[in-house]
Scaffold this active site. Structure first.
Site, PDB file in Angstrom:
ATOM      1  N   CYS A 140       0.837  -1.211   0.000  1.00 58.25           N
ATOM      2  CA  CYS A 140       0.000   0.000   0.000  1.00 58.25           C
ATOM      3  C   CYS A 140       0.868   1.256   0.000  1.00 58.25           C
ATOM      4  O   CYS A 140       0.553   2.247  -0.675  1.00 58.25           O
ATOM      5  CB  CYS A 140      -0.926   0.014   1.216  1.00 58.25           C
ATOM      6  SG  CYS A 140      -2.041  -1.389   1.263  1.00 58.25           S
TER       7      CYS A 140
HETATM    8  C1  BEZ Z   1       0.508  -4.599   1.800  1.00 56.85           C
HETATM    9  O1  BEZ Z   1       0.036  -3.522   1.457  1.00 56.85           O
HETATM   10  O2  BEZ Z   1       1.715  -4.802   1.799  1.00 56.85           O
HETATM   11  C2  BEZ Z   1      -0.394  -5.709   2.240  1.00 56.85           C
HETATM   12  C3  BEZ Z   1      -1.590  -5.421   2.868  1.00 56.85           C
HETATM   13  C4  BEZ Z   1      -2.395  -6.467   3.286  1.00 56.85           C
HETATM   14  C5  BEZ Z   1      -2.012  -7.778   3.046  1.00 56.85           C
HETATM   15  C6  BEZ Z   1      -0.824  -8.048   2.372  1.00 56.85           C
HETATM   16  C7  BEZ Z   1      -0.011  -7.001   1.960  1.00 56.85           C
END
Ligand code: BEZ
Length: 213
Positions: free
Chosen positions: A45
């Site tokens: 994210c």
């Molecule tokens: C991420 O943004 O890295 C992420 C968020 C939720 C689950 C897996 C990865």
């Protein structure tokens, strides 16, 4: 209920990193990219929000505004924004919706309980100035999105709204396009596409992109 292509994008009021807003009022006459991400302080994210911030000049050229969303509260968003700016070398130049009560996520069906019952998946909605939903996409949490692809779709939508064409697989702005099969009248085709066209099959006719020199 799912929000689908052709639906009017549901309106809402929400707290964001840019203050409280009424979605339709904030959208005004712009195209909108509304996208959810699962959680704050997560690596994928963080890179996605940096990528969207850096695309602002491209969004501006196309009259597009971006707005992100997660179910984390505003305090978390505000702290995380500093991390995004430091690690991705950008300014977060678009609002992030804080949706801890899951009102907007539910309205747009961004929580897919068989994937995760608490957090939003990576949804994308492209919404036009008439507030119609023009594209929906859903990515899993583990896969960061390709925002160049979303810009490419906006280019296609803006072109095909104004010309009787459709865009082929992997098309990019400036490449040849397809004359819509419903256009049959040869005189009209010649008038609309003065650069000429090639008939590969009666239903597959290609022409240079009409709004380019
Ligand atoms: C991420 O943004 O890295 C992420 C968020 C939720 C689950 C897996 C990865």
């Amino acid at each position: 209920m799912a929000v689908r292509i052709g639906d009017t994008a549901p309106n809402f009021r929400a707290d964001t990193t840019a203050g409280t807003l009424d979605f339709h009022e904030w959208a005004g006459n712009s195209w909108i990219i509304l996208f959810s991400h699962p959680r704050d302080y997560t690596p994928v994210c963080t890179t996605e929000l940096g990528a969207v911030a850096k695309l602002k000049p491209e969004f501006d050229k196309r009259n597009v505004k971006a707005i992100g969303l997660s179910v984390d509260p505003l305090n978390d968003h505000n702290g995380w924004v500093k991390d995004i700016e430091e690690t991705q070398n950008c300014q977060l130049n678009f609002p992030l919706i804080a949706d801890p009560m899951r009102r907007v996520s539910t309205l747009y069906d961004m929580i897919h309980p068989n994937a995760n019952d608490s957090f939003t998946v990576r949804s994308v909605f492209v919404i036009d100035p008439a507030k119609k939903v023009r594209l929906t996409l859903t990515y899993p949490a583990s896969t960061g999105r390709n925002f160049q692809e979303i810009l490419r779709v906006v280019d296609s939508l803006q072109l095909t709204d104004n010309h009787k064409v459709a865009t082929p697989a992997d098309w990019k702005d400036g490449q040849d396009v397809i004359i819509v099969p419903s256009l049959k009248d040869e005189a009209e085709i010649n008038r609309l596409f003065p650069k000429g066209y090639t008939t590969i099959r009666p239903y597959l006719r290609v022409t240079p992109q009409p709004n380019k020199k």
